[in-house]
Design an enzyme around this catalytic site. Structure first.
Site, PDB file in Angstrom:
ATOM      1  N   LYS A   1       0.886  -1.437   0.042  1.00 14.43           N
ATOM      2  CA  LYS A   1      -0.145  -0.272  -0.457  1.00 14.43           C
ATOM      3  C   LYS A   1       0.669   1.269  -0.289  1.00 14.43           C
ATOM      4  CE  LYS A   1      -1.936  -1.683   3.929  1.00 14.43           C
ATOM      5  NZ  LYS A   1      -0.993  -2.647   4.132  1.00 14.43           N
TER       6      LYS A   1
ATOM      7  N   ARG B   1      -9.694   0.362   9.022  1.00 12.27           N
ATOM      8  CA  ARG B   1      -9.591  -0.977   9.236  1.00 12.27           C
ATOM      9  C   ARG B   1     -10.958  -2.013  10.400  1.00 12.27           C
ATOM     10  NH1 ARG B   1      -3.761  -0.201   8.933  1.00 12.27           N
ATOM     11  NH2 ARG B   1      -2.608  -1.597   9.449  1.00 12.27           N
TER      12      ARG B   1
ATOM     13  N   ARG C   1      11.742  -5.017   4.920  1.00 10.20           N
ATOM     14  CA  ARG C   1      11.495  -3.750   4.059  1.00 10.20           C
ATOM     15  C   ARG C   1      12.231  -3.036   5.512  1.00 10.20           C
ATOM     16  NH1 ARG C   1       5.148  -1.649   5.521  1.00 10.20           N
ATOM     17  NH2 ARG C   1       5.401  -3.265   7.086  1.00 10.20           N
TER      18      ARG C   1
ATOM     19  N   ARG D   1      11.267  -1.165  11.261  1.00  7.85           N
ATOM     20  CA  ARG D   1       9.906  -0.861  12.678  1.00  7.85           C
ATOM     21  C   ARG D   1      10.093  -1.491  13.271  1.00  7.85           C
ATOM     22  NH1 ARG D   1       4.922   0.076   8.383  1.00  7.85           N
ATOM     23  NH2 ARG D   1       4.010  -1.531  10.056  1.00  7.85           N
TER      24      ARG D   1
ATOM     25  N   ARG E   1      -0.813  -9.571  13.203  1.00 12.46           N
ATOM     26  CA  ARG E   1      -1.296  -8.019  12.259  1.00 12.46           C
ATOM     27  C   ARG E   1      -2.428  -9.069  11.334  1.00 12.46           C
ATOM     28  NH1 ARG E   1       3.682  -5.617  11.123  1.00 12.46           N
ATOM     29  NH2 ARG E   1       2.773  -4.530   8.969  1.00 12.46           N
TER      30      ARG E   1
HETATM   31  P1  AP5 Z   1       5.252  -1.098   1.608  1.00 12.38           P
HETATM   32  O1  AP5 Z   1       4.482  -1.079   0.946  1.00 12.38           O
HETATM   33  O2  AP5 Z   1       5.068  -0.756   2.921  1.00 12.38           O
HETATM   34  O3  AP5 Z   1       3.919  -2.641   2.708  1.00 12.38           O
HETATM   35  P2  AP5 Z   1       2.052  -1.704   3.141  1.00 12.38           P
HETATM   36  O4  AP5 Z   1       0.765  -2.331   2.966  1.00 12.38           O
HETATM   37  O5  AP5 Z   1       1.901  -0.200   2.879  1.00 12.38           O
HETATM   38  O6  AP5 Z   1       2.613  -2.746   4.197  1.00 12.38           O
HETATM   39  P3  AP5 Z   1       2.202  -1.861   6.053  1.00 12.38           P
HETATM   40  O7  AP5 Z   1       2.967  -2.592   6.585  1.00 12.38           O
HETATM   41  O8  AP5 Z   1       2.932  -0.266   6.078  1.00 12.38           O
HETATM   42  O9  AP5 Z   1       0.901  -2.206   6.322  1.00 12.38           O
HETATM   43  P4  AP5 Z   1       0.462  -2.243   7.669  1.00 12.38           P
HETATM   44  O10 AP5 Z   1      -1.144  -1.266   7.729  1.00 12.38           O
HETATM   45  O11 AP5 Z   1       0.577  -3.589   8.289  1.00 12.38           O
HETATM   46  O12 AP5 Z   1       0.829  -1.111   8.080  1.00 12.38           O
HETATM   47  P5  AP5 Z   1       0.678   0.329   9.494  1.00 12.38           P
HETATM   48  O13 AP5 Z   1       1.186   1.359   9.475  1.00 12.38           O
HETATM   49  O14 AP5 Z   1      -1.291   0.943   8.230  1.00 12.38           O
HETATM   50  O15 AP5 Z   1       5.698  -2.604   1.386  1.00 12.38           O
HETATM   51  C1  AP5 Z   1       6.222  -3.986   2.408  1.00 12.38           C
HETATM   52  C2  AP5 Z   1       8.081  -3.923   1.995  1.00 12.38           C
HETATM   53  O16 AP5 Z   1       7.169  -4.751   0.428  1.00 12.38           O
HETATM   54  C3  AP5 Z   1       8.497  -3.035   1.748  1.00 12.38           C
HETATM   55  O17 AP5 Z   1       9.739  -3.388   1.978  1.00 12.38           O
HETATM   56  C4  AP5 Z   1       8.613  -3.180   0.338  1.00 12.38           C
HETATM   57  O18 AP5 Z   1       9.407  -2.660  -0.246  1.00 12.38           O
HETATM   58  C5  AP5 Z   1       8.151  -4.799  -0.542  1.00 12.38           C
HETATM   59  N1  AP5 Z   1       7.487  -4.322  -1.685  1.00 12.38           N
HETATM   60  C6  AP5 Z   1       6.349  -3.915  -1.525  1.00 12.38           C
HETATM   61  N2  AP5 Z   1       5.172  -4.248  -3.335  1.00 12.38           N
HETATM   62  C7  AP5 Z   1       6.585  -5.140  -3.721  1.00 12.38           C
HETATM   63  C8  AP5 Z   1       6.395  -5.675  -4.473  1.00 12.38           C
HETATM   64  N3  AP5 Z   1       5.245  -5.282  -5.786  1.00 12.38           N
HETATM   65  N4  AP5 Z   1       7.368  -6.930  -4.723  1.00 12.38           N
HETATM   66  C9  AP5 Z   1       8.232  -7.640  -4.111  1.00 12.38           C
HETATM   67  N5  AP5 Z   1       7.987  -6.525  -2.847  1.00 12.38           N
HETATM   68  C10 AP5 Z   1       7.275  -5.526  -2.908  1.00 12.38           C
HETATM   69  O19 AP5 Z   1       0.024  -0.194  10.334  1.00 12.38           O
HETATM   70  C11 AP5 Z   1       0.659  -0.577  11.388  1.00 12.38           C
HETATM   71  C12 AP5 Z   1       0.134  -0.455  12.674  1.00 12.38           C
HETATM   72  O20 AP5 Z   1      -0.563   0.716  12.697  1.00 12.38           O
HETATM   73  C13 AP5 Z   1      -0.814  -1.202  12.787  1.00 12.38           C
HETATM   74  O21 AP5 Z   1      -0.722  -2.633  12.797  1.00 12.38           O
HETATM   75  C14 AP5 Z   1      -1.808  -0.882  13.723  1.00 12.38           C
HETATM   76  O22 AP5 Z   1      -1.092  -0.844  14.809  1.00 12.38           O
HETATM   77  C15 AP5 Z   1      -1.423   0.772  14.051  1.00 12.38           C
HETATM   78  N6  AP5 Z   1      -2.721   1.031  13.114  1.00 12.38           N
HETATM   79  C16 AP5 Z   1      -2.278   1.862  11.563  1.00 12.38           C
HETATM   80  N7  AP5 Z   1      -3.915   2.184  11.348  1.00 12.38           N
HETATM   81  C17 AP5 Z   1      -5.152   1.885  11.999  1.00 12.38           C
HETATM   82  C18 AP5 Z   1      -6.118   2.225  12.050  1.00 12.38           C
HETATM   83  N8  AP5 Z   1      -6.720   2.541  11.179  1.00 12.38           N
HETATM   84  N9  AP5 Z   1      -6.486   1.092  12.679  1.00 12.38           N
HETATM   85  C19 AP5 Z   1      -6.110   0.596  14.324  1.00 12.38           C
HETATM   86  N10 AP5 Z   1      -4.767   1.087  14.051  1.00 12.38           N
HETATM   87  C20 AP5 Z   1      -3.884   1.767  13.418  1.00 12.38           C
END
Ligand code: AP5
Length: 210
Positions: A13, A88, A127, A156, A167
């Protein structure tokens, strides 16, 4: 364009949002990035969120809803935005619907990036984030371009195999119900997230036009 990116942790994402926002000229609003910034700054919200995030659990709805509704009310989001990581849960989606209805606007597209679980742990564990530029790298799939960049990258706290597994469980229980929720409104588009980032961007561009 008012749009939402949904997908399991590590689906890509953040990677795709960075590629799309310049083209679409809308702000990228990532709930995870906002919460991590609050943790770093040691604000009240950050102190409350830190423990949940480290453990891979969801931060309580009321905390996140207030933070995001305040953000999308800012002038730069008046013409559109790309939400990443929010909503979410169903209560978060309902709160967003309420705010949109009040403003007389609607969500145009919800993109679901689909990647099988077995690839997600490898993507997350490898990552690395650049604190200077905000760029997302992967040790194997998208390595940093120089030693200088490599030395400043951070891992992270929730990118351990254990936290990613947790997660994924939260995603299955709390976030996946958003798929039928938005499908019923006719705005959901599914995108295959397996392949190179360029291939995924091309699929998203097609999905946004459909
Ligand atoms: P990346 O693009 O970083 O993936 P992502 O989908 O953004 O993953 P996240 O882990 O950031 O998502 P998340 O939803 O768990 O975390 P968030 O920060 O929202 O890509 C991942 C890796 O793969 C990278 O190394 C990239 O280079 C590689 N990659 C990408 N595309 C690729 C491809 N096509 N091929 C190969 N490799 C590839 O949330 C974190 C925490 O915050 C949650 O756990 C929760 O505690 C809290 N939180 C956030 N939002 C909320 C909410 N709305 N409600 C409650 N808690 C929340």
């Amino acid at each position: 364009m008012r749009m939402i990116l949904i997908g399991p942790p590590g689906a890509g994402k953040g990677t795709q949002a960075a590629r799309l926002v310049d083209k679409l000229q809308i702000p990228h609003i990532s709930s995870g990035d906002m919460l991590r910034a609050a943790v770093k700054e040691g604000t009240k919200l950050g102190l409350e969120a830190d423990g949940y995030m480290k453990a891979g659990k969801l931060v309580p709805d009321d905390v996140v809803i207030g933070m995001i509704l305040e953000r999308i009310a800012k002038p730069d989001a008046a013409g559109g935005f790309m939400l990443d990581g929010f909503p979410r849960t169903i209560p978060q989606a309902e709160a967003l619907e309420g705010a949109m209805a009040k403003a007389g606007v609607t969500i145009d597209r919800v993109l679901l990036i689909e990647v099988p679980d077995e690839l997600l742990v490898e993507r997350g564990v490898g990552r690395r984030n650049d604190p200077l530029t905000g760029k997302i790298y992967h040790l194997k799939f998208d390595p940093p371009p120089s030693q200088d960049v490599a030395e400043r990258l951070v891992h992270r706290k929730d990118d351990t195999a254990e936290a990613i597994t947790e997660r994924l469980k939260y995603y299955g229980s709390w976030t996946s119900p958003l798929i039928p929720f938005y499908d019923a409104k006719g705005v959901l588009r599914r995108v295959d997230g397996v392949g190179t980032p360029d291939e995924v961007t091309a699929r998203i561009t097609t999905a946004l036009a459909s």
